[in-house]
Design a protein around this motif. Sequence first.
Motif, PDB file in Angstrom:
ATOM      1  N   ASP A 193       0.797  -1.228   0.000  1.00 51.06           N
ATOM      2  CA  ASP A 193       0.000   0.000   0.000  1.00 51.06           C
ATOM      3  C   ASP A 193       0.828   1.275   0.000  1.00 51.06           C
ATOM      4  O   ASP A 193       0.281   2.384  -0.048  1.00 51.06           O
ATOM      5  N   GLY A 194       2.148   1.176   0.056  1.00 45.46           N
ATOM      6  CA  GLY A 194       3.013   2.347   0.067  1.00 45.46           C
ATOM      7  C   GLY A 194       3.108   3.031   1.421  1.00 45.46           C
ATOM      8  O   GLY A 194       3.831   4.013   1.568  1.00 45.46           O
ATOM      9  N   VAL A 195       2.412   2.510   2.399  1.00 43.29           N
ATOM     10  CA  VAL A 195       2.356   3.125   3.728  1.00 43.29           C
ATOM     11  C   VAL A 195       2.961   2.217   4.792  1.00 43.29           C
ATOM     12  O   VAL A 195       3.756   2.650   5.624  1.00 43.29           O
ATOM     13  N   ASN A 196       2.593   0.949   4.769  1.00 41.24           N
ATOM     14  CA  ASN A 196       3.100  -0.023   5.731  1.00 41.24           C
ATOM     15  C   ASN A 196       4.222  -0.830   5.076  1.00 41.24           C
ATOM     16  O   ASN A 196       4.003  -1.496   4.059  1.00 41.24           O
ATOM     17  N   TRP A 197       5.414  -0.764   5.675  1.00 41.10           N
ATOM     18  CA  TRP A 197       6.604  -1.315   5.049  1.00 41.10           C
ATOM     19  C   TRP A 197       7.187  -2.466   5.858  1.00 41.10           C
ATOM     20  O   TRP A 197       7.148  -2.459   7.089  1.00 41.10           O
TER      21      TRP A 197
END
Length: 410
Positions: free
Chosen positions: A219-223
């Motif tokens: 999602d580009g947020v949680n890495w």
Amino acid sequence: MFKNILAVLCLGSLLISCNRTDESFYAQDPENFESSVKPLDSVAFDDVKDNVNIHINANANFSGLKDANFFLDIANDNHSYCHPDVLYFANGFHGFKYWMVFTPYFGAVGTTQNSKRYENPSIVVSNDGITWSTPPGLINPIMNAPYPQESLKENNQDPIQGFWSDVDWVYVNNKFYLYYRGSFISAQALKKRAEKNTSNLKKLETNAHRTIVQQTSVDGVNWSRIGIAFTSNPPFTPQNNHVLSPSFIHNGNEFISYEVELNLGKKNFKGKDGSYVIRRTSNDGLNFDYFKQSKIVHFANKPWLALNPAYSPWHIQASYVDGYYFLCLAIGDVKKYTSEALYIAYSKDGLHYKVCPKAILEHNAYRSAIFPMNSDEKIIHMGAMIATKSGEFRYKEFLLNKDKIDKSWK
């Protein structure tokens, strides 16, 4: 007595073997490619776009700390932007068409030691390519600067402070693959941040001056926690080479990485260029070719030599679309650890490149990025994030004609 002689002979044989290995520790030269056709004319940018504005606070705090003195607003005239890489989603991704990773940096490279603490991977989004902000739910940077006690000594003059740099990413099969370089960060410190698996532990058996790490996200947020791609230790590179500006693409079959390696002597490069661009491949995006299996990228022309015979690649960025490979090349005198000029190169095989002869910039250029936006049977619509050493990003767009590329490649 006989055992002592035998031990000496074995040790001597081992040393000779090591020396031979060291002397032949070369990347592979590509097969010759001959072409009498001139390269494409340089690209023509639109005149509509303008300076980029990133509305975030750069954070140089170590993990767990929130000292107000280490938050700096980089919006408007306070910008100090470095090393962009952009992904474009025509239909938007979580509400945004443009996703960019970059690092804040303050001052010319090497002049301000404190700048290292700000050079952390940061992610921003936009719908016009000009005004950028942090995506909802994410806290920048996604990786804080390492503590001094987690760092290795770089030289005898500067304070001990490891740092992150040289961010790059690719979006494959509904997942972001983000890469960046850890410099002078201990293997133990990297282990604390890494996924616990055999591959990572093996690559972190000893300290390395530089380590290329990977994080993934859907999602580009949680890495994810970091994975270890390769380090500046053999067999990945000549010992302590710089592994500069690694850039990654996926061509539909495999991951391909490019990086700049400095020419530190005859043991590793047969030519006399100040640096060379190296290409590696990987099936999974994490386990790439060793240095001896990698290949040296071949440039059919080197127009930067007309600007300065000492010039060679300093930083690079790679992109791919519809069977066409592109490199955005920041060129300079690598002995001075910097770049000045910026060029675009193109290829049909990802290994042999032709360079558009006119520089995009001849002065003050730093690692920039070009990226596909849309394409059809005839045209590739590209975006460009042009970066300068003085800390500005400028957003531009341009068109490439596939037929002209094909004809110039013959």
